[in-house]
Enzyme design. Structure first.
Site, PDB file in Angstrom:
ATOM      1  N   SER A   1      -6.553 -40.069  25.458  1.00  0.00           N
ATOM      2  CA  SER A   1      -5.665 -38.752  25.940  1.00  0.00           C
ATOM      3  C   SER A   1      -5.336 -38.888  27.429  1.00  0.00           C
ATOM      4  CB  SER A   1      -6.191 -37.678  25.396  1.00  0.00           C
ATOM      5  OG  SER A   1      -5.238 -36.406  25.859  1.00  0.00           O
TER       6      SER A   1
ATOM      7  N   LYS B   1       0.309 -36.311  27.685  1.00  0.00           N
ATOM      8  CA  LYS B   1       0.503 -34.802  27.531  1.00  0.00           C
ATOM      9  C   LYS B   1       1.937 -34.591  28.021  1.00  0.00           C
ATOM     10  CE  LYS B   1      -3.568 -33.134  26.472  1.00  0.00           C
ATOM     11  NZ  LYS B   1      -4.058 -32.383  25.293  1.00  0.00           N
TER      12      LYS B   1
ATOM     13  N   LYS C   1     -11.021 -30.748  15.169  1.00  0.00           N
ATOM     14  CA  LYS C   1     -11.843 -30.613  16.392  1.00  0.00           C
ATOM     15  C   LYS C   1     -13.042 -29.697  15.703  1.00  0.00           C
ATOM     16  CE  LYS C   1      -8.770 -31.394  20.362  1.00  0.00           C
ATOM     17  NZ  LYS C   1      -7.814 -30.335  21.212  1.00  0.00           N
TER      18      LYS C   1
ATOM     19  N   ASP D   1       1.457 -34.885  23.217  1.00  0.00           N
ATOM     20  CA  ASP D   1       0.847 -33.489  22.790  1.00  0.00           C
ATOM     21  C   ASP D   1       1.342 -32.546  23.900  1.00  0.00           C
ATOM     22  OD1 ASP D   1      -0.866 -31.443  22.156  1.00  0.00           O
ATOM     23  OD2 ASP D   1      -2.870 -32.625  22.741  1.00  0.00           O
TER      24      ASP D   1
ATOM     25  N   ASP E   1      -2.971 -29.155  15.991  1.00  0.00           N
ATOM     26  CA  ASP E   1      -4.291 -28.756  16.668  1.00  0.00           C
ATOM     27  C   ASP E   1      -4.651 -27.327  16.807  1.00  0.00           C
ATOM     28  OD1 ASP E   1      -6.476 -28.692  18.688  1.00  0.00           O
ATOM     29  OD2 ASP E   1      -5.431 -30.223  20.121  1.00  0.00           O
TER      30      ASP E   1
ATOM     31  N   GLU F   1       2.229 -33.464  19.024  1.00  0.00           N
ATOM     32  CA  GLU F   1       1.122 -32.689  18.587  1.00  0.00           C
ATOM     33  C   GLU F   1       1.275 -31.169  19.096  1.00  0.00           C
ATOM     34  OE1 GLU F   1      -2.763 -34.575  20.034  1.00  0.00           O
ATOM     35  OE2 GLU F   1      -3.801 -32.457  19.876  1.00  0.00           O
TER      36      GLU F   1
ATOM     37  N   LYS G   1      -1.964 -41.337  23.908  1.00  0.00           N
ATOM     38  CA  LYS G   1      -1.720 -39.905  23.962  1.00  0.00           C
ATOM     39  C   LYS G   1      -1.387 -39.316  25.199  1.00  0.00           C
ATOM     40  CE  LYS G   1      -3.934 -35.658  23.054  1.00  0.00           C
ATOM     41  NZ  LYS G   1      -4.786 -34.849  22.303  1.00  0.00           N
TER      42      LYS G   1
ATOM     43  N   GLY H   1     -10.538 -34.268  20.883  1.00  0.00           N
ATOM     44  CA  GLY H   1     -11.788 -34.364  21.962  1.00  0.00           C
ATOM     45  C   GLY H   1     -11.360 -33.151  22.839  1.00  0.00           C
TER      46      GLY H   1
HETATM   47  O1  OSB Z   1      -5.199 -30.805  23.273  1.00  0.00           O
HETATM   48  O2  OSB Z   1      -6.206 -32.235  22.602  1.00  0.00           O
HETATM   49  C1  OSB Z   1      -6.096 -31.348  23.380  1.00  0.00           C
HETATM   50  C2  OSB Z   1      -8.579 -31.529  26.296  1.00  0.00           C
HETATM   51  C3  OSB Z   1      -8.733 -30.443  26.729  1.00  0.00           C
HETATM   52  C4  OSB Z   1      -8.050 -29.383  25.753  1.00  0.00           C
HETATM   53  C5  OSB Z   1      -7.378 -29.801  24.734  1.00  0.00           C
HETATM   54  C6  OSB Z   1      -7.114 -31.182  24.472  1.00  0.00           C
HETATM   55  C7  OSB Z   1      -7.493 -32.320  25.245  1.00  0.00           C
HETATM   56  C8  OSB Z   1      -7.062 -33.544  25.132  1.00  0.00           C
HETATM   57  C9  OSB Z   1      -8.362 -34.307  25.692  1.00  0.00           C
HETATM   58  O3  OSB Z   1      -6.142 -33.945  24.633  1.00  0.00           O
HETATM   59  C10 OSB Z   1      -9.254 -35.183  24.700  1.00  0.00           C
HETATM   60  C11 OSB Z   1     -10.107 -35.953  25.254  1.00  0.00           C
HETATM   61  O4  OSB Z   1      -9.989 -36.964  26.006  1.00  0.00           O
HETATM   62  O5  OSB Z   1     -11.359 -35.314  25.337  1.00  0.00           O
HETATM   63 MG    MG Z   2      -3.959 -31.207  21.310  1.00  0.00          MG
END
Ligand code: OSB
Ligand code: MG
Length: 379
Positions: A135, A163, A262, A188, A238, A213, A161, A290
């Site tokens: 991510s 953001k 999660k 995402d 999510d 996402e 992924k 994550g």
């Molecule tokens: O939306 O998946 C998410 C990190 C912090 C809060 C929300 C998210 C995320 C990530 C990071 O996308 C995932 C990771 O590498 O731990």
């Molecule tokens: Mg997410």
């Protein structure tokens, strides 16, 4: 097993690189760790995945700390229960699933250790090697993002992924696709859009992303169903999925075709297994999300991701992407084919580095009968 005490520690762990989402930028994690100890002095570790602020969910480090200390830990200390029963012991507390999961997952680690089995096998996992993605947060420039994507692909990661948020979406996705036409790519949004943005998502269909996402509100499943009807790209939920019931409702409404599971968000391993089962019964693919976890939370995610329904690369990547030095040994590593090999040792399968934890610790608390038994501490 009889839980005789629960230790809470807050550690501060600086990220190697800031992580930015549509709701903000994180530079240092404030992580609450939970150690449960049983009557024989055996222990298990869990990590609370709440963030430093209540922007991803309503939980955050401080709310988790006090909820754990005042309510959740006292409900579990002194109880004789199996790991699968721990969540129910805390049921009179509404919500606070990330705080609950910190205790619940620690109990699974302990129980698996007592059984002499790796946690992933103990949970019923069947995959001894799991596919990994990364991510990548919002960057200061598109060029930096492109460079980072190139680097992660070279390292072997199977899926990227990125953001997205209003203003960092269409143009960015277009540029990434131009440079990397064939990669597995997804976006995402962390709830940054509304149903009024449906035309944008219809336009984004052309970029053949694996999924969008959580495009819409963090608690919504209704508008997501409408958006999914209007677009080809699968929606992955999510934030909206906090339980197996949420998953069932979202699936029957048609709100998503994929779910990101999660551990913290759903309240621990038992509920994650239920979500996975509901999804498997309905042919909905799941993958492991994550939350910028330290090694303890990361190891729990690895165990979860070995369950049969976890078929897509997760956001579970190497410790070195996040931390100068992790709090477990060895750190989590990823093979050149973009996978993590499930560990062979009992429980989490990684050694918890208590010296490192204590050096990062800013506060600690013991809930239990025996005072002054905080492992490795002088208090
Ligand atoms: O939306 O998946 C998410 C990190 C912090 C809060 C929300 C998210 C995320 C990530 C990071 O996308 C995932 C990771 O590498 O731990
Ligand atoms: Mg997410």
């Amino acid at each position: 097993m009889l839980i005789s005490s629960i230790e809470l520690r807050e550690i501060r762990l600086p990220l190697i690189h800031f992580f930015e989402t549509s709701f903000g930028r994180t530079t240092e994690r404030r992580i609450v760790l939970v150690r449960v100890v049983d009557e024989d002095g055996m222990d298990g570790w869990g990590e609370c995945t709440a963030a430093e602020n209540p922007f991803y969910s309503d939980e955050w480090t401080e709310s988790a700390w006090y909820t754990l200390r005042e309510f959740l830990a006292p409900m579990v200390v002194g109880a004789s229960a199996q790991a699968s029963e721990i969540f129910a012991l805390m049921r009179s507390v509404r919500g606070h699933r990330m705080a609950k999961a910190a205790i619940e997952t620690a109990c699974w680690d302990l129980e698996a250790k007592r059984a002499g089995a790796p946690l992933w096998k103990y949970l019923g996992g069947v995959q001894d090697e799991i596919p990994c993605g990364v991510s990548i947060g919002i960057q200061d420039t598109p060029e930096i993002l492109l460079e980072k994507i190139g680097r992660e692909l070279l390292a072997g990661y199977q899926r990227i992924k990125i953001k997205i948020k209003p203003g960092w979406d269409r143009n960015i996705i277009q540029r990434v696709r131009k440079q990397f036409p064939d990669i597995k790519l997804m976006g995402d949004a962390n709830s940054a859009y509304t149903l009024g943005d449906a035309p944008l998502f219809r336009e984004l269909d052309q970029f053949e992303l694996m999924m969008f996402e959580q495009p819409l509100a963090h608690s919504d499943i209704f508008d997501h169903a409408e958006l999914q009807r209007q677009i080809r790209t699968p929606i992955c939920l999510d934030e909206s999925i906090r339980s197996a019931e949420d998953a069932r409702h979202a699936i029957s409404l048609g709100s998503c075709r994929i779910i990101n599971v999660k551990l913290g968000r759903v309240g621990g391993h038992a509920e994650a297994k239920r979500v996975e089962q509901v999804c498997r019964e309905h042919d909905i693919t799941v993958w492991s999300g994550g939350m910028l976890e330290s090694g303890i939370g990361r190891a729990h995610n690895i165990a979860m991701a070995t369950l049969a329904g976890f078929r897509l690369p997760g956001d579970v990547s190497a410790s070195e992407r996040y931390w100068e030095q992790d709090i477990i040994e060895p750190p989590v590593t990823v093979t050149l084919r973009g996978t993590i090999i499930a560990p062979k040792e009992p429980g989490l399968g990684f050694r918890v580095n208590l010296d490192r934890i204590n050096s990062l610790c800013v506060r600690q608390e013991l809930v239990g009968k025996q005072a002054s038994t905080l492992a490795g501490s002088q208090t």
